[in-house]
Every structure is written in C-alpha cells, then in structure tokens.
Design a protein around this motif. Structure first.
Motif: not given
Length: 330
Positions: A34-36, A221-222, A287-288, A322-330
């Motif tokens: 949830e935090e991520l 993810v790496d 990669t992410p 895996l949470a790195r895939v979420l970074d660019p999401r609004p």
C-alpha cells in the motif's frame, strides 16, 4: 453480463502476496504494498497453505485503502450460504475494498479433499449465481444440482457488494463467467494473446460496461534486464504442462514451446533454457521500462488489473523492486 455495483477499475496494477511468505511478513508485506502505491494486493488459497478469507481479513484491517482480492476460493470447498456471509461481513467492514475470486480449484487438490464434483461447470454456475444474490440480500435461488439455499436471506449485507470474478481457464467456464459473474481472473501466464482469447470466450466488449479482467504474471524487475529474465524463469516451470494448455494455445510459438518441453528432461530445464523472447511474452520482466511495456500490453488487450507475482528468494525486496513500474504513473 449481470449487473455489478462498481465500474471496472481500468489500468490497475496489483501485487500477489506469496503463499509461502513467512507468517511474520504477511501483514508488513501488505502494508508495504500500500505504501508503495499498488492498487491491489491479492491473496491465494492453495490447498495445504493458507486460507483466503483468513488472510483477507487481517490484510484489510492492517491497511487503509488498498483493494484486497481473494484469488481464488474453490466453489466445492465452502457452503455458499456461509461463504456469502463471510464475504458480506468483510465488505461491510471495509466498503469497496474487496474482490472475491471463485474457481473450480485444481482437480488433484479438490479430489484429495473429496470436493471435486461430477460437473464442475454446473457447480460453479449455481454457486456464483447464489453467492451474488445472497450478498445482495436477495433470497437464495431454487435448489440446483449442487447448491441448495432456496429462501435463505442474509440480513447483514454491504452497501457495496464486492465483484465476483471467476478464476477459470476453459472456454466453457469462461463463457459461464460472462453469464453469471462480474468478470474473469486469469492465472499466470496471462500474455496479451491469452487475454484476448479469454475475452472472446467471455463475450466481452471493450466499452465502459466491460467486465473486470484480472491477470496474474510472474514478475521480476532489475536495472539489468537479463538478470530480471533469469530470475523470473523459476516462475515459469509449470507452464509447459498439459494443465496450462489454454494459456499457451493462443500464442504464435505454442507448437515450438511444446516441442521444447518434450525435449527437456524436467520442468526446470524447460524454463531455464526457454528462449528469452518467449520469457518476455510469458512474464512481466526486465528493466522498469520493459516491465511497464508488458503491463501496458496487458491493459491494451483488455485487462483491468495486472497483478505481479514476485519471483526470487526475498519477497519483500522483490516488492520494492517491482514497485519501480509504478513511478511514472499519475
């Protein structure tokens, strides 16, 4: 499709709570998800591991907003009246945060438990129909071949009835989901071609009234994409076996994949020597940016929620990766 209380959640990304996670890590894992920023956390109910309802309650209680999915509860394992009571109670206590996955269960497990019906399709249709009526506070339907709850009424019902999705593979079962459920849960691997094939069986359209379609996929993810591909292979050992045929048949390399499995001495050798191009299609790995592309492709094929199943020995560390895939999401 039957009516549902909520519109499908488009473009969601969820995370699987691994069935073998040490018990001390179960609630910290859910809170960290949830935090991520994950939209959903899914708990599994595999025979001999942990119960789905027993996990869902504490996970809901220890988090504040994340949606919790149960994927899946076998229809033959619980009386539908009592399953409806349990789910309705959770949905009352945590409004709008629950998704109920129902399925046949793995045949070998269900036979071990003495709960495999003569007609799994009849059971799941009767069960799902009754479950959705009961959770709405409507009387149970007339008795069927397996499900008998005529006139039963649950008085404590939620304001938001949780969606019921069917975790099923076969064309007839997926068509049944279009008749009696709120959508599908597609186990891994859920490549875009498999999603599209399943939606054809379901009889779905791509408009705003389309059903929930939840997909699972092994994920890694790496920054080193090759390292991620190497790590995710352990999550693909089973997919060459006959039970996974429905997942593989729609793929352009299905025949070659079967030939490769036949040529390999065991399932691990099969997964470890599979061409990298196949691994990329059968998982969410790299990669992410590569993993985001795989998630986007699944959403484009019709998935409303893409659920990542961590691979590797350290589930908590995998969660952060895996949470790195979420970074660019609004």
């Amino acid at each position: 499709m039957p009516e549902t209380d909520t519109l499908p959640a488009r473009g969601r990304v969820g995370i699987m709570l691994p069935r073998d996670l040490p018990v001390r890590d179960v609630l910290p894992y859910a809170r960290r998800a949830e935090e991520l920023g994950f939209d959903q956390v899914w708990v599994v109910e595999d025979l001999g591991w942990r119960g789905g309802l027993a996990q869902a309650g504490p996970v809901l209680a220890s988090t504040t907003s994340i949606t919790v999915g149960i994927g899946i509860m076998p229809a033959g394992a619980r009386n539908v009246c009592f399953a409806a009571m349990e789910l309705a109670t959770l949905a009352q206590l945590y409004p709008g945060r629950l998704i109920a996955g129902i399925g046949h269960g793995m045949p070998d497990w269900m036979r071990q438990a003495g709960a495999w019906p003569t007609s799994p399709l009849t059971l799941i249709k009767e069960y799902t129909t009754a479950l959705r009526l009961l959770m709405r506070g409507e009387p149970g339907p007339a008795g069927g071949r397996y499900v008998r709850c005529e006139g039963v009424v649950i008085t404590e019902t939620p304001d938001i009835v949780p969606p019921v999705v069917l975790g099923v593979r076969g064309p007839k079962s997926q068509a049944a989901a279009g008749e009696v459920a709120d959508g599908l849960l597609l186990a891994e691997p859920a490549a875009p071609a498999y999603i599209a094939s399943s939606l054809r069986h379901l009889g779905s359209t791509s408009d705003a009234s389309a059903p929930e379609v939840v997909t699972y996929d092994a994920a890694a993810v790496d920054d080193d994409g090759d390292a991620a591909l190497a790590r995710v292979r352990d999550g693909l050992t089973a997919i060459g076996e006959p039970a996974w045929a429905a997942h593989i048949d729609p793929l352009p390399f299905a025949a070659r994949l079967r030939e490769h499995r036949t040529a390999c001495a065991d399932a691990r050798k099969f997964a470890q020597t599979m061409p990298a191009a196949w691994v990329r299609q059968l998982s969410i790995a790299g990669t992410p940016d590569q993993a985001r592309e795989a998630i986007t492709a699944r959403h484009a094929a019709g998935a409303t929620s893409v659920v990542l199943t961590p691979t590797g020995p350290d589930a908590l560390a995998s969660l952060d990766s895996l949470a790195r895939v979420l970074d660019p999401r609004p």
